[in-house]
Design an enzyme around this catalytic site. Structure first.
Site, short mmCIF file in Angstrom:
data_model
loop_
_atom_site.label_atom_id
_atom_site.label_comp_id
_atom_site.label_asym_id
_atom_site.label_seq_id
_atom_site.Cartn_x
_atom_site.Cartn_y
_atom_site.Cartn_z
N SER A 1 0.90 -1.33 -0.02
CA SER A 1 -0.02 0.02 0.06
C SER A 1 1.01 1.28 -0.07
O SER A 1 1.94 1.18 0.58
CB SER A 1 -0.93 0.05 1.22
N PRO B 1 4.69 7.18 9.01
CA PRO B 1 4.02 6.74 10.46
C PRO B 1 3.00 7.16 10.83
O PRO B 1 2.24 6.43 11.68
CB PRO B 1 5.47 7.01 11.39
N ASP B 2 2.76 8.29 10.83
CA ASP B 2 1.51 9.28 11.20
C ASP B 2 0.28 9.22 10.28
O ASP B 2 -0.78 9.93 10.64
CB ASP B 2 1.85 10.58 11.43
N HIS B 3 0.41 8.17 9.43
CA HIS B 3 -0.84 8.02 8.43
C HIS B 3 -2.05 7.35 9.34
O HIS B 3 -1.97 6.41 9.96
CB HIS B 3 -0.41 7.09 7.41
N LYS C 1 3.07 -3.72 7.33
CA LYS C 1 3.27 -3.91 5.81
C LYS C 1 4.57 -3.75 5.35
O LYS C 1 5.38 -4.52 4.71
CB LYS C 1 2.18 -3.18 5.04
#
Length: 248
Positions: free
Chosen positions: A126, A132-134, A148
């Site tokens: 993806s 990291p803050d997605h 992932k």
């Protein structure tokens, strides 16, 4: 003749990959792995019932395969709230959390592919794995993009030839009608006005083409699609994969 094993074949993208490979029977024999009996019944011959978290249920089906396509992914569920004005709550079923499916399950697939002598692993991941803050990482507190990325790094360090695909947001639109753009390290997410989505059918076609083109080997890339009518639909797949840089 290639022998391709597709895990996650019961998903919406997995079904498209299975269909496209069946249409190329002169190039490949294809098997699929699904988790539910109704999926096996729907998809028919060559589809195995099993779970990536139980390798003994499908290890024999992988024997003799030359390519592995990994399309497995944890899927969040929605729990309605008592107050209809509150946002829904998202959760993962016990044992189907991203750490289990996207890390442990994919790691097991990679290990078994190495043992079986598989020549190439195509992993559909993806976009967003370098962020990291997605928000996707906060869904159900699952950190899905983190896990992932762990699997991607494991594959890249496994010694197996690989192709790692990071599609943008998946949309259910016809394929082969748009220009596809290749990027790296989530660069498309940093452009607020640029494209961020791609039809599932185009992702499935990229998977199949990655099995056919040496230019796709040992590369990891992001991919999004322009709107229909913007640019020319992608047709030169050697040039498409050449646009991706080696490594993850």
């Amino acid at each position: 003749m290639s022998r391709v094993f597709v895990t996650g074949a019961g998903g919406r993208t997995g079904k498209l990959v299975l269909q496209k490979l069946r249409e190329r029977s002169e190039f490949a024999e294809v098997k699929g792995l699904v988790r539910r009996q109704e999926q096996q019944t729907e998809l028919g011959e060559g589809v195995v019932l099993g779970d990536v978290l139980s390798p003994e249920s499908w290890q024999q089906a992988l024997a003799g395969c030359t390519h592995l396509v990994i399309l497995t992914s944890a899927v969040p569920k929605m729990r309605p709230t008592r107050n209809p004005d509150d946002p829904p709550e998202w959760f993962y079923e016990p044992g189907q959390e991203p750490e289990q499916v996207d890390w442990i399950g994919q790691r097991s697939q990679i290990d078994l592919a190495a043992q079986a002598g598989v020549k190439q692993v195509v992993l559909v991941s993806s976009m967003g794995v370098t962020k990291p803050d997605h928000p996707l990482n906060r869904i159900g507190n699952g950190k899905i993009l983190f896990w992932k990325r762990m699997a991607e790094e494991y594959l890249a360090n496994s010694g197996l030839a690989y192709t790692i695909i990071h599609p943008g947001g998946l949309i259910d639109q016809p394929g082969a009608r748009r220009e596809l753009l290749v990027g790296k390290h989530d660069q498309f997410m940093d452009d607020p006005s640029g494209p961020r989505t791609i039809p599932r059918a185009d992702v499935a076609e990229i998977v199949v083409r990655a099995l056919l083109h040496d230019e796709a080997l040992n590369k990891s890339f992001d991919v999004v699609a322009r709107q229909e009518g913007e640019g020319q639909p992608t047709s030169r797949w050697d040039a498409f994969f050449d646009a991706a840089t080696p490594g993850i």
